[in-house]
Write an enzyme that holds these catalytic residues in place. Structure first.
Site, PDB file in Angstrom:
ATOM      1  CD  GLU A 180       1.488  -8.183  -4.673  1.00  0.00           C
ATOM      2  OE1 GLU A 180       0.655  -7.819  -5.371  1.00  0.00           O
ATOM      3  OE2 GLU A 180       1.478  -7.809  -3.533  1.00  0.00           O
ATOM      4  CD  GLU A 273      -1.620  -7.832   1.646  1.00  0.00           C
ATOM      5  OE1 GLU A 273      -1.846  -7.314   0.763  1.00  0.00           O
ATOM      6  OE2 GLU A 273      -1.817  -9.199   1.717  1.00  0.00           O
TER       7      GLU A 273
END
Ligand SMILES: *[C@@H]1O[C@H](CO)[C@@H](O)[C@H](O)[C@H]1NC(C)=O
Ligand SMILES: *[C@@H]1O[C@H](CO)[C@@H](O)[C@H](O)[C@H]1NC(C)=O
Length: 291
Positions: A180, A273
């Site tokens: 990621e 996020e």
């Protein structure tokens, strides 16, 4: 404009008034062979309307600009999708989030998300714009990933969140995540995943002061339990107007961190996020293209 109504005796009678076509079609009033002629005239009438229709402004490509608030709602806006992705919502004691697309013009999309989350220390959501075109390619097949992202955030109270690109690679097209790669444009009281922390509890970068895409970054590395996570954070401040080649981050990881260029890019998203607080993130222009 005259239009034939091909039915009944009266209509048939009127048909003869339009007998301007070749003589073969100019038939006696009661001769039903005029019907094909009427059909041709009807078609010609429609055809004559066509340039008018084409001259009218073409309808906008239909993109859904309504607000969506469901945990897993998605809105298709080719080449992108808006994903609500409230994957950690169950960790909140209360809260909700909505998002909507405000504009799509070619490769440039604008969108907004508003959220409020209380309780729990984990991330509640990653509402994002996902690129659907050009993914599932090997990194070795990609030459550039030009992107722009202009955004602003308003908030009240203390917010814990980031604004970031989130990219994943896998061993195969569509395969399980192996790496990621996050590129943070803002760190609002949050922090990257890190394998190493200082005595003061601060994440320790694996590399510092890296110049990529016109900005300077620190790189953090660690595991989220499922895959490696590489996080590039600006060395200072926030980057509210980003423009550059996102592939530069992959090039760095291939050269310095052992990421294989045979990995496939399987996901390319950009969003926020959100962990706690109340905020509205407005993206006035976002684009990403994989070449
Ligand atoms: C949509 O985006 C295009 C291109 O950026 C821009 O020209 C247009 O004014 C925008 N429309 C609205 C309603 O913001
Ligand atoms: C977000 O905005 C929508 C539309 O204005 C509103 O209905 C919703 O309550 C807002 N949600 C949050 C969490 O602020």
């Amino acid at each position: 404009m005259a239009v034939f109504i091909p039915m009944g005796h009266a209509a048939r009678r009127r048909a003869n008034a339009y007998c301007v076509m070749p003589q073969a079609h100019c038939v006696a009033e009661n001769d039903l062979t005029w019907l094909p002629f009427a059909a041709v005239m009807f078609a010609l009438t429609l055809l004559s309307l066509l340039p008018l229709a084409l001259a009218l402004p073409s309808p906008r490509a239909t993109v859904d600009t309504s607000a969506h608030c469901g945990q897993w709602d998605t809105v298709s806006a080719s080449p992108y999708s808006l994903l609500l992705d409230q994957w950690g919502a169950s960790g909140a004691t209360s809260g909700s989030q909505c998002a909507h697309i405000t504009n799509l013009s070619g490769d440039t999309i604008a969108w907004q998300t508003n959220w409020t989350w209380t309780g729990g220390s984990g991330v509640k959501s990653f509402s994002n714009i996902q690129l659907d075109d050009g993914i599932n390619q090997q990194l070795s097949a990609i030459s550039s990933m030009p992107t722009t992202w202009d955004w602003s955030q308003s908030s009240s109270g203390t917010v814990v969140a980031d604004v970031a690109y989130d990219l994943f690679t896998a061993n195969t097209a569509g395969g399980a995540n192996v790496n990621e790669i996050m590129v943070w444009l803002a760190n609002f009281n949050a922090g990257p995943i890190s394998a190493q922390y200082s005595a003061q509890g601060q994440p320790v970068p694996v590399a510092s002061d890296i110049s990529i895409a016109g900005h300077t970054w620190n790189l953090y590395s660690g595991s989220n339990g499922a895959n490696n996570v590489f996080s590039f954070l600006p060395t200072s401040g926030t980057v509210t107007s980003f423009s550059g080649d996102l592939f530069g981050f992959f090039e760095y990881l291939i050269e310095h961190e052992g990421v294989s260029s045979s990995q496939f890019l399987v996901t390319a998203q950009a969003g926020t996020e959100a962990t706690s607080g109340t905020a509205t993130l407005t993206t006035s222009a976002y684009s990403l293209v994989i070449n």
